[in-house]
Scaffold this motif. Structure first.
Motif, PDB file in Angstrom:
ATOM      1  N   GLY A 187      66.162 -26.984  16.601  1.00  0.00           N
ATOM      2  CA  GLY A 187      67.320 -26.532  15.838  1.00  0.00           C
ATOM      3  C   GLY A 187      67.853 -25.178  16.240  1.00  0.00           C
ATOM      4  O   GLY A 187      68.689 -24.603  15.524  1.00  0.00           O
ATOM      5  N   TYR A 188      67.411 -24.663  17.389  1.00  0.00           N
ATOM      6  CA  TYR A 188      67.876 -23.363  17.861  1.00  0.00           C
ATOM      7  C   TYR A 188      68.898 -23.540  18.993  1.00  0.00           C
ATOM      8  O   TYR A 188      69.020 -24.607  19.588  1.00  0.00           O
ATOM      9  CB  TYR A 188      66.707 -22.529  18.385  1.00  0.00           C
ATOM     10  N   SER A 189      69.591 -22.479  19.303  1.00  0.00           N
ATOM     11  CA  SER A 189      70.508 -22.492  20.438  1.00  0.00           C
ATOM     12  C   SER A 189      69.723 -22.472  21.742  1.00  0.00           C
ATOM     13  O   SER A 189      68.703 -21.777  21.852  1.00  0.00           O
ATOM     14  CB  SER A 189      71.433 -21.271  20.380  1.00  0.00           C
ATOM     15  N   VAL A 190      70.208 -23.212  22.743  1.00  0.00           N
ATOM     16  CA  VAL A 190      69.550 -23.170  24.049  1.00  0.00           C
ATOM     17  C   VAL A 190      69.707 -21.795  24.689  1.00  0.00           C
ATOM     18  O   VAL A 190      68.994 -21.465  25.640  1.00  0.00           O
ATOM     19  CB  VAL A 190      70.108 -24.252  24.998  1.00  0.00           C
ATOM     20  N   ASN A 191      70.606 -20.991  24.151  1.00  0.00           N
ATOM     21  CA  ASN A 191      70.860 -19.648  24.690  1.00  0.00           C
ATOM     22  C   ASN A 191      70.345 -18.536  23.782  1.00  0.00           C
ATOM     23  O   ASN A 191      70.775 -17.387  23.909  1.00  0.00           O
ATOM     24  CB  ASN A 191      72.364 -19.469  24.912  1.00  0.00           C
ATOM     25  N   THR A 192      69.425 -18.878  22.894  1.00  0.00           N
ATOM     26  CA  THR A 192      68.904 -17.844  22.003  1.00  0.00           C
ATOM     27  C   THR A 192      68.314 -16.679  22.785  1.00  0.00           C
ATOM     28  O   THR A 192      67.787 -16.852  23.884  1.00  0.00           O
ATOM     29  CB  THR A 192      67.830 -18.436  21.076  1.00  0.00           C
ATOM     30  N   TYR A 328      78.905 -32.809  22.790  1.00  0.00           N
ATOM     31  CA  TYR A 328      77.867 -32.455  21.821  1.00  0.00           C
ATOM     32  C   TYR A 328      76.663 -31.781  22.471  1.00  0.00           C
ATOM     33  O   TYR A 328      75.598 -31.694  21.876  1.00  0.00           O
ATOM     34  CB  TYR A 328      77.435 -33.710  21.045  1.00  0.00           C
ATOM     35  N   THR A 329      76.844 -31.313  23.676  1.00  0.00           N
ATOM     36  CA  THR A 329      75.799 -30.543  24.341  1.00  0.00           C
ATOM     37  C   THR A 329      76.106 -29.056  24.202  1.00  0.00           C
ATOM     38  O   THR A 329      77.138 -28.662  23.672  1.00  0.00           O
ATOM     39  CB  THR A 329      75.734 -30.912  25.834  1.00  0.00           C
ATOM     40  N   GLU A 330      75.198 -28.225  24.698  1.00  0.00           N
ATOM     41  CA  GLU A 330      75.425 -26.776  24.680  1.00  0.00           C
ATOM     42  C   GLU A 330      75.263 -26.237  26.084  1.00  0.00           C
ATOM     43  O   GLU A 330      74.248 -26.472  26.749  1.00  0.00           O
ATOM     44  CB  GLU A 330      74.448 -26.071  23.740  1.00  0.00           C
TER      45      GLU A 330
END
Length: 353
Positions: A187-192, A328-330
């Motif tokens: 549930g986190y951003s891939v760019n956290t 719907y990807t990041e």
């Protein structure tokens, strides 16, 4: 694009021979030097550009963004164009390696999907032009694994093993891809850039995914899948389908999907500072974004016309995934100072076996 196979390398050799054989008759023509991924520009497109513009194109290839960057930094060859992934565009820009894009010279910029531009690291197209928006995903042999969720949770399954108890799954040997998958799943951003979230992804991979995979593999996963050594693969679909071409049974039994929130990439075309053919470089970018030309590129790899909207009317091949799935990807971005956290987690914990 961050991956190659023996199949791709053979194509590179054949392509290089073809260009070498044609070179002697072209020496006096203006030359465009392109540095790109293997298996990424159909020879037919390059030949058409040479014929139409009366120029010579010299191709050279790399297998990773890191290899590309190292060679550009070393100098020695004045390339005109390169095709870096989006997270490397800011790096090249900071290093002063990019020539600004002149919009007036590329009218076909109007064909680029505005949804993709919004995701880009360069939404105003100041120093890079989107070429392809894509993502790795999960490839499943449905004859071996008939029931599964279309989710990263598949790598938590300890039951996907052969009769001897050996795991039959693989994941990419790619830090941002694997950790991005885990971050997305949690549930986190891939760019956290949050160290606690990066640590949580690291721990999830080590505890729940790594015990169920054969290995991290970015080179031979296509061959492993075609040999049915792997039944579930985290990888790039074009390389899987290149390996199983002609195997009708395996093609029929293969399913590919991109989990929602997965890490994605935009490969862009950039004009390199020091280019000796800046005007011709702009012409080439405009050429590949002609709808019918771009359609030829994506049809070659069974891709959707993810970047060029009018090209969607010209494609003739059913793609392996849809443009809508990509929405719907990041997009993976430059991690900045947080790169050290990713690097430490990957090298000092996840990849220690």
């Amino acid at each position: 694009m961050k991956r190659r196979t023996v199949f791709a390398k053979v194509l590179v050799i054949l392509g290089a021979l073809a260009f070498a054989l044609s070179g002697s008759s072209c020496e006096r023509r203006e030359t465009l030097r392109i540095y790109t991924w293997t298996l990424y520009l159909p020879t037919s497109i390059v030949r058409q550009f040479e014929s139409e513009f009366g120029v010579r194109v010299i191709m050279d290839y790399y297998t990773s963004n890191e290899e590309m960057l190292a060679r550009l930094m070393a100098g020695g060859v004045n390339f005109d164009l390169a095709f870096p992934s989006g997270d490397f565009v800011p790096i090249l820009d900071r290093l002063g390696k990019l020539y600004p894009i002149d919009h007036a010279m590329i009218p076909n910029l109007a064909n680029i999907d505005p949804v993709i531009l919004e995701k880009s690291a360069d939404p105003l197209i100041e120093s890079s032009v989107p070429y392809f928006y894509g993502a790795a995903g999960i490839i499943v042999n449905t004859a071996r694994v008939p029931d599964f969720e279309r989710s990263w949770s598949i790598f938590e399954r300890a039951d996907i093993r052969d009769a001897a108890g050996n795991p039959r799954m693989s994941m990419l040997d790619d830090m941002r891809e694997v950790m991005g998958a885990a971050l997305s799943y949690l549930g986190y951003s891939v760019n956290t850039r949050n160290p606690a979230e990066i640590a949580a992804a690291r721990d999830h991979i080590v505890r729940h995914w790594r015990p169920n995979i054969v290995r991290f593999d970015s080179e031979a996963f296509g061959i492993g899948y075609s040999n049915e050594d792997f039944w579930v693969v985290h990888g790039f679909p074009e390389l899987i389908f290149a390996e199983i071409a002609g195997n009708e049974r395996l093609i029929r039994d293969t399913s590919f999907f991109i989990p929602e929130g997965s890490p994605a990439y935009i490969d862009s075309i950039v004009i390199l500072d020091g280019s000796r053919s800046v005007e011709l470089a702009h012409e080439f970018i405009n050429f590949v974004h002609r709808p019918e030309v771009y359609a030829e590129f994506v049809d070659m790899l069974n891709f959707p016309a993810s970047v060029n909207v009018p090209a969607r009317r010209y494609t003739t091949v059913v793609p392996m995934f849809t443009v809508e799935e990509l929405y719907y990807t990041e997009l993976v971005q430059d991690a900045g100072p947080a790169f050290a956290y990713f690097d430490d987690a990957w090298l000092n914990t996840i990849r220690i076996e």
